[in-house]
Design a protein around this motif. Structure first.
Motif, PDB file in Angstrom:
ATOM      1  N   ASP A 116       0.788  -1.015  -0.111  1.00 40.05           N
ATOM      2  CA  ASP A 116      -0.016   0.008   0.049  1.00 40.05           C
ATOM      3  C   ASP A 116       0.812   1.164   0.033  1.00 40.05           C
ATOM      4  O   ASP A 116       0.392   2.245  -0.720  1.00 40.05           O
ATOM      5  CB  ASP A 116      -0.867  -0.207   1.285  1.00 40.05           C
ATOM      6  CG  ASP A 116      -2.092  -1.109   1.044  1.00 40.05           C
ATOM      7  OD1 ASP A 116      -2.211  -1.671   0.036  1.00 40.05           O
ATOM      8  OD2 ASP A 116      -2.521  -1.247   2.369  1.00 40.05           O
ATOM      9  N   ARG A 120       1.004   4.225  -2.695  1.00 38.55           N
ATOM     10  CA  ARG A 120       0.869   5.609  -2.381  1.00 38.55           C
ATOM     11  C   ARG A 120       1.946   6.480  -2.908  1.00 38.55           C
ATOM     12  O   ARG A 120       1.805   7.781  -3.423  1.00 38.55           O
ATOM     13  CB  ARG A 120       0.656   5.884  -1.205  1.00 38.55           C
ATOM     14  CG  ARG A 120      -0.839   5.480  -0.448  1.00 38.55           C
ATOM     15  CD  ARG A 120      -1.020   5.784   0.814  1.00 38.55           C
ATOM     16  NE  ARG A 120      -0.071   5.526   1.897  1.00 38.55           N
ATOM     17  CZ  ARG A 120       0.104   4.492   2.723  1.00 38.55           C
ATOM     18  NH1 ARG A 120      -0.945   3.362   2.491  1.00 38.55           N
ATOM     19  NH2 ARG A 120       1.084   4.338   3.364  1.00 38.55           N
ATOM     20  N   MET A 123       1.932   6.696  -6.608  1.00 37.05           N
ATOM     21  CA  MET A 123       0.640   7.839  -6.898  1.00 37.05           C
ATOM     22  C   MET A 123       1.171   9.239  -6.788  1.00 37.05           C
ATOM     23  O   MET A 123       0.872  10.099  -7.492  1.00 37.05           O
ATOM     24  CB  MET A 123      -0.514   7.550  -5.992  1.00 37.05           C
ATOM     25  CG  MET A 123      -1.467   8.377  -6.426  1.00 37.05           C
ATOM     26  SD  MET A 123      -2.131   8.378  -8.225  1.00 37.05           S
ATOM     27  CE  MET A 123      -3.612   7.981  -8.025  1.00 37.05           C
ATOM     28  N   ALA A 124       1.913   9.395  -5.583  1.00 38.02           N
ATOM     29  CA  ALA A 124       2.483  10.813  -5.222  1.00 38.02           C
ATOM     30  C   ALA A 124       3.295  11.360  -6.534  1.00 38.02           C
ATOM     31  O   ALA A 124       3.265  12.461  -6.650  1.00 38.02           O
ATOM     32  CB  ALA A 124       2.959  10.836  -3.930  1.00 38.02           C
TER      33      ALA A 124
END
Length: 149
Positions: A116, A120, A123-124
């Motif tokens: 996870d 993230r 994605m950032a």
């Protein structure tokens, strides 16, 4: 490239031995090996999530090979830890079995949290790159020019 996979299985030491042998046999072979090692990132000290993702993929590949050698047994189940070896037959010691089950549960949670986190982080990074791209592509709003009245 079966030799690359085999040397990857043994780790950095095998790669270094191969490079030294390459220098002893024919120096361009040793030099080519070193260039390959650094170019492919096998000897680099890279940082960031890509390095850890690469390590995780290598570990999962090793586990797949181990499963094949064990006759198709799945030591940690399909989706990570748990199943096969970990929660199969009892060892005869209930305290150890409980400890083992709790440790495997904790490892499953850590693995899930790590995946996870990587998602993230990706994605950032993608969002930051996209925002930077959009900022360079936006047309000027007209505040740069002085309006004459």
């Amino acid at each position: 490239m079966p030799i690359v996979a085999k040397l990857d299985e043994y780790g950095k030491g095998a790669w270094l031995a191969f490079a030294v042998l390459g220098f002893i046999i024919f120096w361009p072979l040793g030099l080519a090996t070193l260039v390959f090692l650094f170019w492919s990132g096998r000897m680099g000290h890279g940082c960031g999530p890509a390095r850890y993702e690469h390590r995780m993929n290598r570990l999962q590949d090793k586990m797949e090979r181990l499963r094949e050698r064990m006759g198709g047994a799945q030591p940690f189940g399909r989706g990570g830890f748990g199943g096969g070896w970990g929660r199969g037959a009892s060892s005869g010691n209930r305290a150890f079995d409980e400890y083992r089950d709790e440790t495997l549960r904790r490892l499953e949670d850590e693995q899930r949290e790590f995946h996870d986190f990587l998602g993230r982080l990706r994605m950032a990074k993608d969002k930051a790159e996209f925002d930077q791209f959009m900022n360079t592509r936006r047309p000027s709003t007209g505040t740069d020019t002085v309006e004459s009245a």
